[in-house]
Design an enzyme around this catalytic site. Structure first.
Site, short mmCIF file in Angstrom:
data_model
loop_
_atom_site.label_atom_id
_atom_site.label_comp_id
_atom_site.label_asym_id
_atom_site.label_seq_id
_atom_site.Cartn_x
_atom_site.Cartn_y
_atom_site.Cartn_z
N MET A 197 0.84 -1.21 0.00
CA MET A 197 0.00 0.00 0.00
C MET A 197 0.87 1.25 0.00
SD MET A 197 -3.11 0.41 -0.59
CE MET A 197 -3.18 2.14 -0.14
N HIS A 243 -12.67 -12.13 -1.91
CA HIS A 243 -11.35 -11.54 -1.69
C HIS A 243 -10.31 -12.63 -1.96
CE1 HIS A 243 -13.74 -8.52 0.43
NE2 HIS A 243 -12.70 -7.71 0.40
N LYS A 264 -7.22 -14.01 2.53
CA LYS A 264 -8.03 -13.27 3.51
C LYS A 264 -9.00 -14.24 4.19
CE LYS A 264 -11.37 -9.47 3.97
NZ LYS A 264 -10.79 -8.75 5.11
#
Lengths: 333, 333
Positions: B57, B213, B217
């Site tokens: 990220m 997902h 996850k």
């Protein structure tokens, strides 16, 4: 908690009797709540006239009224050239579980005066529902206003401006709405709200709109046009030209294969898909509202009738309403 | 009209120079509008630190900053055990069309004091973005606050309450948000708003929720849980038990065949479908938000950085914000 969420409903323990003719919901404690028609005497009960029989929407409204336990008046305004004399309206009452049936006499323009007299005498708390023809909007509204009947106008295509003026000059209550499907109205309101609250939240997104209706519908969906207009105004969408870019599906084979329309709904449906894709293609939003038949519009109409009855009993200052007002009141299905 | 819709943007005619380092949009008249970084001297330009490299990220944020023409500081806070010394961040600048590349040095906890001194001296208008680890939220926030850096906290799982208190006691500006994808935040806000504005509009509707997902996850989508909670609270939905009724798809084959996930996104995606069906089955609403990869979160983060820069320059009284505030400000992508 449920009781608290519906403060206008009155508690009643005698289900299915004349004093409890409304749509009921059983609470945990076993008490029953009624949305409308909760007056004690037959003469003051809420009654509904479904004008426009033998039209399909008028019939849907009559059936929805029976399902919801409202009193259906056995008369309906109809056009000069209607050949039928009466229509049998039948539905299973959701409250009592029993089948209810009313033979509704069709009343031509020349017989309207007698009907007005009869309604005033026998149904003092009547509300008229109008699903007729565009050319009947103004004459019908004039008849409602002159005779003191509150009404729900679902007929579209008439002179809306003249209609509003006529009601505004009168002492009558009216719900005037081009779309009675309150969930779709809610969706439309949200689309507008998103642009107002969060301008440009979808900046640069591409839009794709597909709508499918029965092959007999030649023009583009009015709902799709309204939704697209809201999106284009303030969502930040790019590259969508407007109405000409809305894809109309009218071919039954494509409706089934591409839109997933059930074959049983090919003659009457309103399917809408809006796809939004981010500039880089990594994000996609899809919004769909798919309606088969006309029942959802009739259900919303009954909500509007019940809402109007509450407003007039409360002596509300506002006289003209739309489906947003009905929605805000708490959704009374 | 467009200029009016973005009143805080400043007009600039020298595109691509040091004084115009923000994301630009050309108006009809040929003038260029910049979202941030519009100060005249290099020393007072908005600069962005992307903490958490080499995390994915943090890398997305660094690339988004380069795409949007922001100054990327060549340092990033990292964990004690990170083996890498530096990360090359590269992206094509949307404004100039040229590729930009910054070699970012990773700074371990022991070297933080020196970094603070350097930032204060060379980047007086810095904003720190934090996509690190839950256990780093409080120590990192303490470092931002102590050294006078405004920040955007995208790291989730930390002690949010302590974080809010720490910022509230300081003079710092911060955006704290668990989801930086502003379109999804807008959707969540609308779901809540619908229930508040139009309670019970979907009374009796059945709900079906499916989310997909990446297989790694294990827990249920937090977004799906939040959306479902809003729907259950006031939409009038029946028969949905809550989290246990949310269908989790983690099998890649099913993700492709049933959810339409592109194979290239199997390792990183967030697909959500909510289906609402009327009691009689005649009406269906579908809402989908499907995200591949992480870019949308990084774009929203840059919006948050630009928003925060505007707020502090305006000397706003409010110090702590979320993505709703960013959305309300007009969406600055």
């Amino acid at each position: 908690m449920f009781v608290g969420a519906l403060p206008r409903w009155r508690l009643c323990r005698r289900q299915g009797t004349a004093e409890c003719a409304g749509r009921s919901t059983r609470t945990r404690g076993g008490a029953v709540l009624f949305a409308c028609g909760d007056d004690a005497s037959v003469s003051s009960r809420l009654a509904l006239v479904s004008n426009g029989l033998p039209g399909r929407m008028a019939l849907e409204v009559a059936q929805a009224a029976l399902r919801r336990g409202l009193e259906l008046v056995p008369f309906s305004l109809t056009g000069e050239r209607t050949a039928t004399a009466a229509v049998e309206c039948t539905a299973r009452d959701d409250t009592t579980g029993t089948e209810r049936s009313v033979q509704v006499q069709l009343v031509r323009p020349a017989e309207r005066a007698q009907l007005a007299t009869k309604l005033k005498k026998e149904y003092p708390n009547v509300i008229c529902v109008d699903f007729t023809q565009p050319q009947a909007v103004i004459p019908n509204a004039a008849w409602y206003v002159e005779n003191g009947f509150d009404f729900v106008m679902g007929t579209t295509g008439g002179d809306t401006s003249a209609l509003y003026q006529m009601v505004a000059r009168s002492a009558r209550y009216a719900v005037i709405a081009p779309n009675m499907a309150k969930q779709i109205v809610a969706f439309q309101a949200l689309v507008e709200l998103l642009g107002r609250e969060f301008p440009n939240a979808f900046r640069g997104y591409r839009l794709e709109v597909i709508e499918s209706h029965q092959a007999s519908k030649l023009d583009t969906s009015g709902t799709a046009k309204a939704v697209v207009a809201s999106m284009l105004q303030s969502w930040g969408i790019t590259g969508f030209g407007g109405e000409q870019d809305i894809q109309k599906i009218r071919d039954p084979a494509l409706q089934v294969s591409r839109m997933g329309v059930p074959e049983s709904c090919l003659q009457g449906h309103a399917f809408h898909t809006y796809r939004l894709t981010s500039p880089d293609g990594s994000v996609r939003f899809v919004f769909q509202h798919n309606v088969c038949g006309r029942r959802v519009y009739a259900e919303g109409t009954i909500d509007a009738v019940c809402f109007l009855d509450r407003q007039r009993r409360a002596g509300a200052d506002q006289k003209i309403y739309d489906m947003i007002d009905v929605l805000r009141s708490g959704g009374m299905l």
